[in-house]
Design a protein around this motif. Structure first.
Motif, PDB file in Angstrom:
ATOM      1  N   THR A 183      41.688  37.756  43.383  1.00  0.00           N
ATOM      2  CA  THR A 183      42.986  37.189  43.030  1.00  0.00           C
ATOM      3  C   THR A 183      43.298  37.586  41.595  1.00  0.00           C
ATOM      4  O   THR A 183      42.391  37.811  40.779  1.00  0.00           O
ATOM      5  CB  THR A 183      43.000  35.656  43.151  1.00  0.00           C
ATOM      6  OG1 THR A 183      42.031  35.110  42.239  1.00  0.00           O
ATOM      7  CG2 THR A 183      42.684  35.222  44.565  1.00  0.00           C
ATOM      8  N   THR A 185      46.573  37.038  38.432  1.00  0.00           N
ATOM      9  CA  THR A 185      47.863  36.499  38.015  1.00  0.00           C
ATOM     10  C   THR A 185      48.319  37.213  36.748  1.00  0.00           C
ATOM     11  O   THR A 185      47.526  37.422  35.823  1.00  0.00           O
ATOM     12  CB  THR A 185      47.771  34.985  37.752  1.00  0.00           C
ATOM     13  OG1 THR A 185      47.437  34.315  38.963  1.00  0.00           O
ATOM     14  CG2 THR A 185      49.098  34.439  37.239  1.00  0.00           C
ATOM     15  N   THR A 303      51.198  36.199  41.456  1.00  0.00           N
ATOM     16  CA  THR A 303      49.786  36.116  41.843  1.00  0.00           C
ATOM     17  C   THR A 303      49.570  36.897  43.125  1.00  0.00           C
ATOM     18  O   THR A 303      50.330  36.736  44.093  1.00  0.00           O
ATOM     19  CB  THR A 303      49.356  34.656  42.057  1.00  0.00           C
ATOM     20  OG1 THR A 303      49.495  33.939  40.828  1.00  0.00           O
ATOM     21  CG2 THR A 303      47.904  34.578  42.521  1.00  0.00           C
ATOM     22  N   ASP A 305      46.720  37.513  46.113  1.00  0.00           N
ATOM     23  CA  ASP A 305      45.542  36.886  46.725  1.00  0.00           C
ATOM     24  C   ASP A 305      45.182  37.718  47.939  1.00  0.00           C
ATOM     25  O   ASP A 305      45.882  37.681  48.961  1.00  0.00           O
ATOM     26  CB  ASP A 305      45.859  35.441  47.112  1.00  0.00           C
ATOM     27  CG  ASP A 305      44.655  34.683  47.654  1.00  0.00           C
ATOM     28  OD1 ASP A 305      43.770  35.322  48.263  1.00  0.00           O
ATOM     29  OD2 ASP A 305      44.604  33.454  47.499  1.00  0.00           O
TER      30      ASP A 305
END
Length: 318
Positions: A183, A185, A303, A305
């Motif tokens: 992940t 961001t 973000t 994922d």
């Protein structure tokens, strides 16, 4: 050197019924029927759609001379009654006017720009010069067959609400096989690979701390994608990235490599050039030059994922 973490994104107010929207042609010329349909669509949302003075001009393969295309953009930016600007199409020419933008007007009175493809040059310039959030979205040269209701609804939400945008990985996309787990961001920046490559060493902003979004149009081969990604790597532009979000790479077979090219396909090129960056990579996002394009905020926090197969992006408007 500033990174995205230290910079404040400038966001425009969301649109409301009665707001004026200016349609401009910063790149190649549109067709009149498509623009008329775009005006009809915007009007159905309660907006007042108006055309820039040079929307239908033509000078070679561009929608008028450089000074006229820049004039239409800057007239929209300096008009306090105009609340958003939507490009009619991409093509060629936006890269010629990025140094002529009235970013002082946008700092005083921010308003979002909508477009993609060649308009990526302007998105990059608006972020680099005044940190303005913008929208990678469909053109005002509207086609119901190419864009459709889903695209219209997504554009309306992106302009008129502050809802985040969530894109889900599509396993049928050619880039879907390219994933490096994790992940990440950061501020989402990017768009068309050719445009980003062209701006390297010129107008490409510092990407440290960013998530880079990439898509590629139909019509070029594996070698051209390889050259573009290698140029970006060698220039140092990709240093400090937090993640990569891959959209559509059209014209490439997802499954079969080319036996004349050592059996490589587009996924092999992307994997070879990007996974060595050591950051999460999420492929297979249904965004780019294909049918039913979504609208994606640029310049806001996002973000990726890889477990969920999602890209979540905060709104470009407040």
């Amino acid at each position: 050197m500033d990174t995205f973490d230290s910079l404040q994104t400038v966001r425009a107010p969301r649109l409301r019924p009665g707001d004026r929207v200016r349609i401009v042609s910063p790149a190649s010329p549109p067709n009149r029927e498509g623009v008329a349909r775009g005006v009809e669509l915007l009007t159905s949302w309660g907006l007042e759609a108006e055309l820039g003075e040079h929307v239908f001009d033509q000078w070679g393969y561009m929608a008028g001379r450089d000074e006229d295309r820049a004039f239409d953009l800057n007239s929209a930016y300096s008009d306090p009654g105009v609340r958003a600007v939507i490009a009619t199409r991409g093509g060629k020419g936006a890269y010629r006017i990025v140094d002529c933008l009235d970013t002082d007007a946008l700092r005083r009175d921010p308003k979002p720009l909508v477009g993609f493809s060649d308009i990526t040059h302007i998105h990059l310039a608006l972020w680099a010069q005044c940190r303005l959030a913008s929208l990678h979205g469909p053109f005002a040269n509207w086609s119901d067959g190419w864009s459709g209701r889903a695209s219209a609804d997504a554009l309306c939400r992106a302009l008129m609400t502050t809802d985040p945008v969530i894109l889900h990985q599509d396993s049928s996309e050619a880039s879907a096989a390219v994933t490096r787990d994790g992940t990440a961001t950061g501020v989402l920046i990017g768009g068309n690979l050719d445009a980003i490559r062209t701006e390297a060493g010129a107008g490409l902003p510092n990407l440290q701390g960013a998530i880079l979004f990439l898509e590629h149009q139909r019509g070029t081969g594996l070698g051209e994608v390889d050259r573009a990604l290698t140029q970006l790597t060698r220039s140092g532009a990709l240093e400090g990235l937090r993640g990569v979000a891959l959209g559509q790479f059209l014209g490439f077979d997802q499954d079969a490599g080319d036996p004349t090219l050592g059996g490589w396909g587009i996924a092999d090129v992307l994997r070879d050039r990007l996974t060595c960056l050591g950051v999460p990579v999420l492929g297979g996002l249904p965004a780019g030059h294909g049918l039913h394009p979504p609208t994606i905020p640029l310049g806001t926090q996002a973000t990726i994922d890889t477990t969920q197969g999602t890209l979540t992006v905060q709104s470009a408007v407040t």
